[in-house]
Design an enzyme around this catalytic site. Structure first.
Site, PDB file in Angstrom:
ATOM      1  CE  LYS A 158      23.591  46.036  56.761  1.00 21.43           C
ATOM      2  NZ  LYS A 158      24.066  47.006  55.738  1.00 21.43           N
ATOM      3  CB  CYS A 188      25.476  49.455  58.339  1.00 23.63           C
ATOM      4  SG  CYS A 188      25.147  51.123  57.702  1.00 23.63           S
ATOM      5  CD  GLU A 239      27.683  47.580  55.607  1.00 25.22           C
ATOM      6  OE1 GLU A 239      26.761  46.805  55.337  1.00 25.22           O
ATOM      7  OE2 GLU A 239      27.500  48.796  55.901  1.00 25.22           O
TER       8      GLU A 239
END
Length: 637
Positions: free
Chosen positions: A115, A170, A46
């Site tokens: 995300k 994540c 990331e």
């Protein structure tokens, strides 16, 4: 990519916070390294182009411009690389900043995934800088080109559609409904996760459980790439935790080091498992945009671990736990049958071999559960023409040490009389000569069960059932088959466990069980040579370790013969030649198909593992199915 294997990697480059030029250079260096290693899918951390820990520097146009220039550098430097790579960077879309995964290949951007869930608790404060992704898709202009942008993108290989990838970042995985669920339901077999999860004590175990568990829940491959060295340590430490998982199994893992973690994901295995599981929904990608990409179909060199004994855990403690559980499951099954039938005895034919030994051990455990004496077990040894002193004495000693009621019945005269009745020449040691003894033994056991108000406990194991290595209506038949789903390789370890690791029984049984373990596997139906066993099963039908391997992959995973053979060569390459493996693979398929009629009328028996051939449970197959397709493929190898 033949046989469904795709080489994938999770990578962590050594970065510098906010130094996009340096980070881009380290990124394409890692991409080139992955390309040389044959990797087809590479996932990087990331915010890898800027560093995850830039804080309010993310609002600086200089940093954002540097990230885009870094991406341009990567695209130019890797124009000749056809591996699919997922890199992390910040991007502005509609005047808002997004934490994004950019999917690139051969110098072009295929799509961008923002995300979805932003952590804003504990040490994280992503909502200070970013907004979460939205449902649906749009386009974003990147490097002067419009590319797909959104959380509903699927990346599908044109040459092998089974390779379909979804991307999450994540925290997405740590939520009640990760985006990967939708991706998998839409047909994704591979999930990429770009992460910057920091390290605190014990967090790696939790993170690993999430990755492995999600791969199992979604029946998918999961590639997790974690940020590592080079991130700011002002308040956090990043451990470069990289993982590759497949359907609940961790294929590869590394921590606290930069570089690549490489393995191969078996996409055909995943698709096959989804086909088998009727609770896994049919793929519906109507709400997703599919982005095609191209990869050449080529043979993937294997590096993933393939156990040569898939039914047997290799770690001693794991094996001990597995043995304890299997003995418990089998014993509970027999306990219920004894209770339900009101059987006064359990009758076991005891040959001094592995299978009957295990059956007697399980029966003893069941009697213990019922608070009944071991003397309620009638252990019957029935010597005949091929019985050796070694197996006879071991049978007698084992029954005595366990406290079972022992009956010795020499069936030689009865069999001779039967042969005389049907005109069977004693010198003609053919299949009638052998099976006549096996059927007589079964008749004796059944009649003793009638005499004593008991039931006959079957001793045949899963490997013998797969090969049809049993006499129809002889040892093939019983009233409850406790070994029916236990393969021969595991039978050996179960007996060994009782001999060495079971604290209650090991000391008193060790010597006799050790000798039984050292005795060649044999039905002992042909006369011996100076007291030695001459009829060795594995000389006739092949090594059981090979057949158990074939059974596991041919039945549990429905792999075709070519793939089973490839895996067997990979797993047994140092033990058996290609010619030997192929010889016994053909034997396996011939016998497996031709002997189905014996499995179609099996007695009841408890399922204890993932493979069983019960006609009432996992395995439904017509007795007259043809093996030609499978044998034809094997002949071409």
């Amino acid at each position: 990519m033949y046989d469904g294997f795709v080489k994938v990697a999770a990578g962590t480059p050594r970065i510098r916070v906010a130094d996009c030029r340096h980070n881009a250079e380290k990124t394409f260096e890692l991409m080139r390294e992955a390309g040389k290693a044959g990797v087809r899918i590479l996932v990087l951390p990331e915010m890898g182009l800027t560093g995850y820990t830039c804080g309010d520097l993310f609002f600086q146009r200089t940093l954002l411009k540097g990230a885009e220039e870094g991406l341009q550098t990567i695209l130019k430097a890797t124009r000749s690389l056809d591996l699919l790579t997922v890199v992390g960077m910040p991007l502005v879309y509609h005047n808002k900043l997004y934490n994004c995964a950019v999917v690139i290949q051969s110098g072009a951007v295929l799509g961008v995934v923002p995300k979805t869930y932003l952590p804003n608790y504990g040490e994280f404060y992503e909502k200070r800088n970013f907004v979460g992704g939205f449902e649906g898709n749009d386009v974003i202009t990147l490097n002067g080109r419009e590319v797909p942008f959104g959380s509903r993108l699927l990346f599908r290989c044109a040459e092998m559609p089974e390779l379909t990838m979804g991307v999450e970042l994540c925290e997405d995985l740590w939520t009640p409904r990760p985006p990967s669920i939708g991706y998998a339901e839409a047909g994704a077999t591979l999930i990429a996760n770009l992460s910057a999860s920091d390290e605190i004590v014990g967090k790696d175990s939790y993170r690993r459980a999430l990755v492995v568990g999600q791969s199992a829940r979604l029946v998918c491959g999961y590639i997790y790439a974690g940020a590592g060295e080079g991130e700011s340590t002002t308040d956090m430490v990043f451990g470069a935790h990289n993982m590759i998982a497949e359907n609940g199994v961790l294929l590869g893992e590394s921590r606290f080091k930069t570089g690549l973690t490489v393995s191969e994901v078996d996409l055909f295995r995943l698709v096959g498992e989804r086909c088998r599981m009727d609770t896994f929904p049919p793929a519906d990608d109507s709400e997703y945009l599919t982005v095609p990409f191209h990869l050449p179909l080529e043979k993937t060199a294997l590096t993933r671990y393939v156990s040569s004994r898939p039914f047997v855990p290799e770690d001693r403690e794991d094996r001990k736990t597995r043995c304890e559980e299997i003995l418990l499951l089998a014993s509970l099954g027999l306990k219920k049958r004894l209770e339900h039938t009101g059987a006064k005895t359990a009758v076991v034919g005891l040959s001094g071999g592995l299978d009957s030994t295990l059956a007697l051990l399980i029966t003893t455990l069941s009697m213990n559960m019922l608070d009944r004496p071991a003397s309620d077990i009638v252990a019957v040894t029935m010597p005949c023409f091929g019985t050796t002193d070694r197996t006879r004495s071991n049978a007698v000693e084992l029954a005595g040490r366990l406290g079972a009621t022992l009956r010795k019945i020499d069936i030689s005269a009865t069999v001779r009389s039967h042969f005389a009745d049907i005109g069977q020449d004693m010198e003609n040691q053919d299949v009638t000569f052998e099976n006549g003894q096996a059927r007589e033994r079964t008749q004796v056991l059944m009649d003793i069960a009638n005499q004593t108000g008991g039931i006959v406990i079957g001793t045949g194991d899963l490997s013998e059932l797969a090969l049809g290595w049993a006499t129809y209506n002889g040892d093939h038949m019983s009233m409850y088959g406790v070994n029916a789903s236990i393969p021969k390789t595991l039978v050996r370890h179960l007996v060994d466990y009782v001999s060495r690791d079971n604290e209650e029984k090991a000391s008193e049984l060790s010597s006799v069980l050790t000798d039984i373990l050292a005795t060649p596997v044999s039905p002992e139906l042909l006369p011996g040579n100076n007291g030695d066993i001459v009829q060795r099963t594995e000389d006739l039908v092949g090594p059981y370790e090979l057949h158990d391997f074939f059974l596991y992959y041919a039945v549990r995973w429905a792999f075709p013969p070519a793939k089973v053979f490839r895996l067997a060569e990979y797993a047994f390459g140092k033990e058996y030649s290609r010619t030997v493996i192929l010889k016994w693979l053909k034997v396996f398929y011939r016998r497996f198909f031709s002997q189905q009629f014996k499995r179609s009328c099996l007695p009841d028996g408890p399922k204890v593992g993932s493979v069983t051939l019960s006609p009432r449970g996992d395995w439904r197959m017509p007795s007259d199915a043809c093996a030609e397709l499978w044998l034809a493929e094997a002949e071409q190898l």
